[in-house]
Design an enzyme around this catalytic site. Sequence first.
Site, PDB file in Angstrom:
ATOM      1  N   THR A  33       0.826  -1.215   0.000  1.00 34.60           N
ATOM      2  CA  THR A  33       0.000   0.000   0.000  1.00 34.60           C
ATOM      3  C   THR A  33       0.861   1.266   0.000  1.00 34.60           C
ATOM      4  OG1 THR A  33      -1.637  -1.213   1.280  1.00 34.60           O
ATOM      5  CG2 THR A  33      -1.875   1.177   1.237  1.00 34.60           C
ATOM      6  N   VAL A  34       1.796   1.336   0.935  1.00 33.29           N
ATOM      7  CA  VAL A  34       2.618   2.544   1.037  1.00 33.29           C
ATOM      8  C   VAL A  34       3.698   2.548  -0.049  1.00 33.29           C
ATOM      9  CG1 VAL A  34       4.101   3.926   2.546  1.00 33.29           C
ATOM     10  CG2 VAL A  34       2.179   2.662   3.522  1.00 33.29           C
ATOM     11  N   GLY A 147       1.369   8.631  10.511  1.00 31.73           N
ATOM     12  CA  GLY A 147       1.332   8.546   9.046  1.00 31.73           C
ATOM     13  C   GLY A 147       1.805   9.813   8.367  1.00 31.73           C
ATOM     14  N   GLU A 203      -8.699  -3.936  11.338  1.00 31.10           N
ATOM     15  CA  GLU A 203      -8.430  -5.277  10.831  1.00 31.10           C
ATOM     16  C   GLU A 203      -9.380  -6.271  11.469  1.00 31.10           C
ATOM     17  OE1 GLU A 203      -4.304  -6.195  11.260  1.00 31.10           O
ATOM     18  OE2 GLU A 203      -3.716  -4.257  10.437  1.00 31.10           O
ATOM     19  N   LYS A 218       3.847   3.708  19.154  1.00 36.17           N
ATOM     20  CA  LYS A 218       4.040   5.056  18.599  1.00 36.17           C
ATOM     21  C   LYS A 218       4.476   6.035  19.697  1.00 36.17           C
ATOM     22  CE  LYS A 218       0.658   4.241  14.951  1.00 36.17           C
ATOM     23  NZ  LYS A 218      -0.768   4.318  14.616  1.00 36.17           N
ATOM     24  N   GLY A 315      -3.056   5.656   5.603  1.00 35.99           N
ATOM     25  CA  GLY A 315      -3.446   5.739   4.193  1.00 35.99           C
ATOM     26  C   GLY A 315      -2.206   5.793   3.336  1.00 35.99           C
TER      27      GLY A 315
HETATM   28  N1  LIG Z   1      -0.761   1.549   5.341  1.00 40.09           N
HETATM   29  C1  LIG Z   1      -0.695   2.634   6.120  1.00 40.09           C
HETATM   30  O1  LIG Z   1      -1.603   3.459   6.158  1.00 40.09           O
HETATM   31  C2  LIG Z   1       0.518   2.879   6.963  1.00 40.09           C
HETATM   32  C3  LIG Z   1       0.606   4.059   7.746  1.00 40.09           C
HETATM   33  C4  LIG Z   1       1.758   4.310   8.498  1.00 40.09           C
HETATM   34  C5  LIG Z   1       2.780   3.377   8.485  1.00 40.09           C
HETATM   35  N2  LIG Z   1       2.656   2.224   7.752  1.00 40.09           N
HETATM   36  C6  LIG Z   1       3.773   1.277   7.783  1.00 40.09           C
HETATM   37  O2  LIG Z   1       4.290   1.150   6.478  1.00 40.09           O
HETATM   38  C7  LIG Z   1       4.807  -0.175   6.317  1.00 40.09           C
HETATM   39  C8  LIG Z   1       4.159  -0.793   5.080  1.00 40.09           C
HETATM   40  O3  LIG Z   1       2.769  -0.849   5.283  1.00 40.09           O
HETATM   41  P1  LIG Z   1       1.776  -1.243   4.088  1.00 40.09           P
HETATM   42  O4  LIG Z   1       0.418  -0.862   4.568  1.00 40.09           O
HETATM   43  O5  LIG Z   1       2.262  -0.729   2.813  1.00 40.09           O
HETATM   44  O6  LIG Z   1       1.903  -2.841   4.117  1.00 40.09           O
HETATM   45  P2  LIG Z   1       1.475  -3.850   2.960  1.00 40.09           P
HETATM   46  O7  LIG Z   1       0.430  -3.275   2.084  1.00 40.09           O
HETATM   47  O8  LIG Z   1       1.215  -5.167   3.627  1.00 40.09           O
HETATM   48  O9  LIG Z   1       2.796  -3.985   2.075  1.00 40.09           O
HETATM   49  C9  LIG Z   1       3.931  -4.728   2.466  1.00 40.09           C
HETATM   50  C10 LIG Z   1       4.635  -5.165   1.204  1.00 40.09           C
HETATM   51  O10 LIG Z   1       5.846  -5.796   1.585  1.00 40.09           O
HETATM   52  C11 LIG Z   1       5.926  -7.067   0.949  1.00 40.09           C
HETATM   53  N3  LIG Z   1       6.662  -7.971   1.818  1.00 40.09           N
HETATM   54  C12 LIG Z   1       6.275  -8.456   3.017  1.00 40.09           C
HETATM   55  N4  LIG Z   1       7.241  -9.246   3.530  1.00 40.09           N
HETATM   56  C13 LIG Z   1       8.255  -9.247   2.639  1.00 40.09           C
HETATM   57  C14 LIG Z   1       9.508  -9.884   2.594  1.00 40.09           C
HETATM   58  N5  LIG Z   1       9.914 -10.681   3.596  1.00 40.09           N
HETATM   59  N6  LIG Z   1      10.304  -9.667   1.543  1.00 40.09           N
HETATM   60  C15 LIG Z   1       9.898  -8.882   0.515  1.00 40.09           C
HETATM   61  N7  LIG Z   1       8.706  -8.266   0.480  1.00 40.09           N
HETATM   62  C16 LIG Z   1       7.899  -8.444   1.542  1.00 40.09           C
HETATM   63  C17 LIG Z   1       4.497  -7.494   0.779  1.00 40.09           C
HETATM   64  O11 LIG Z   1       4.390  -8.464  -0.243  1.00 40.09           O
HETATM   65  P3  LIG Z   1       3.066  -9.373  -0.439  1.00 40.09           P
HETATM   66  O12 LIG Z   1       2.293  -8.680  -1.501  1.00 40.09           O
HETATM   67  O13 LIG Z   1       3.572 -10.697  -0.818  1.00 40.09           O
HETATM   68  O14 LIG Z   1       2.345  -9.413   0.879  1.00 40.09           O
HETATM   69  C18 LIG Z   1       3.822  -6.190   0.401  1.00 40.09           C
HETATM   70  O15 LIG Z   1       3.949  -5.916  -0.968  1.00 40.09           O
HETATM   71  C19 LIG Z   1       4.530  -0.913   7.605  1.00 40.09           C
HETATM   72  O16 LIG Z   1       5.645  -0.838   8.450  1.00 40.09           O
HETATM   73  C20 LIG Z   1       3.365  -0.117   8.196  1.00 40.09           C
HETATM   74  O17 LIG Z   1       3.280  -0.234   9.614  1.00 40.09           O
HETATM   75  C21 LIG Z   1       1.572   1.963   6.995  1.00 40.09           C
END
Ligand SMILES: NC(=O)c1ccc[n+]([C@@H]2O[C@H](COP(=O)([O-])OP(=O)(O)OC[C@H]3O[C@@H](n4cnc5c(N)ncnc54)[C@H](OP(=O)(O)O)[C@@H]3O)[C@@H](O)[C@H]2O)c1
Length: 439
Positions: A33-34, A147, A203, A218, A315
Amino acid sequence: MPRKASKVAGRAGALRGPGPSSACRIALIGFGTVGRAVVKILCDGGNRSLRLTHICNRNVERKKQPWIPADVIWTDDVQSVLGSDVQIIVELIGGLNPAEQIVRGALQAGKSVVTANKQLIARHGPDLLQLAASQRCQLEFGASVAGGVPVLPALRTGLCGDRLHGIAGILNGTCNYILSRIESARIPFSQALEEAQARGYAEADASEDLDGGDARAKLAILALSGLHARVVPESVRARTIRAIDAVDFDYAAELGCTIRQISRADLKGDTLFADVGPCLVPTGSPFGRVQRNLNLVLTSGQYGGEMAFLGAGAGGDPTAVAVVSDLMFVAERLSAGSVEREAAGHISAPSISSDFETPWYLRFFVRDQPGIVARLAEILAAHRLNIDAVLQKPGFDKAALPFVITLEPCRNSELHPALELMSGLDFAIRPCLCLPILR
Ligand SMILES: NC(=O)c1ccc[n+]([C@@H]2O[C@H](COP(=O)([O-])OP(=O)(O)OC[C@H]3O[C@@H](n4cnc5c(N)ncnc54)[C@H](OP(=O)(O)O)[C@@H]3O)[C@@H](O)[C@H]2O)c1
């Protein structure tokens, strides 16, 4: 993908990665997502100082996108990225394992790191900052708290001239969405949770959010960045919001208040007073006005007083803005040859206490019978606790009657023994709900 993607491809061109060849070389690990939103910004042609060269993800083939310039290398081999000539690695896979090894490996290989990973920084932030300093690299994590709200960069630059002693925030959008829905619609907690899940704000297993685990991670990062204090997240008391009932908003309103999940840390000498959980806050206060899934952070400084930071705490796009801003900051410092991060050397390890002195809101659900208030008052008096008010709204079922006692300020440790006794009384049909009142 969407029209936006082809627009991006049109502007960036499909032949070469974004940014001129003199730009800072970036590898992104975790195209979720990010990660996808970060790449979208990097590829829109607006930034000439950053050049995306690698995108790394497990099972990478299914991730490839036609709108990304053709010379960006797609790989699932993290080691090949660490061994490449990239200067900054963006870690966006989340979780502790293997994110920790990847970030350590990157720093040991002399790469600076930008991450949005709150678990990693809350648990290993001080050590990783030390490692970065010893490697003359940079580690930035501006997106890991709130975020897209630039509170961590503000602590790093705009407020570093102050001596901060307090930080408080609404740091979990899921809890704020649920509490503000109960407030506005007077629906049960379970219904508000279902709504949050249906809208993608919570979730399926929302325990980390509801029970305070997410917010205290946080808070630990805010304490590290703003108060220069090392805080193990589990050492901070976290109270759940699950026990909050619609009726609590009726009683809170009688007191001019509403209810929010508040994370707070106050540094007093060698002690950091810290707590995460639902609190009564005045309806017209900055915290009381935060609706839906927004985040708000207030800082208190010895010289500058209070500052407020409000905005989207999650987001893809808002979080990506924070990541790209960190990238620009790191790239600028790398190009200036300035890599020391001041905070790394000055981290204290205060003792952690949740023993705040506040007024309290106590809500009881009882089977009605004569003498209830007298028995409760007797226990409170025996513990030298002063009642401020007793509130009882008419019209409730006498078999499950909610009523409230508020107390004048006392410490949590003074209140706790009385609470245990009161919750065990034969007419109590639920444990007493006990919330700090923040004025
Ligand atoms: N989403 C938000 O709003 C938000 C806000 C603030 C902070 N964050 C932080 O930002 C980070 C990313 O969040 P996200 O929401 O983008 O998560 P996400 O959508 O689950 O994306 C994670 C990505 O990393 C890949 N991945 C996971 N394990 C891996 C590995 N061992 N080797 C290589 N690739 C791997 C996943 O692949 P797959 O497609 O195979 O699962 C996926 O593409 C996290 O630390 C989260 O806490 C997110």
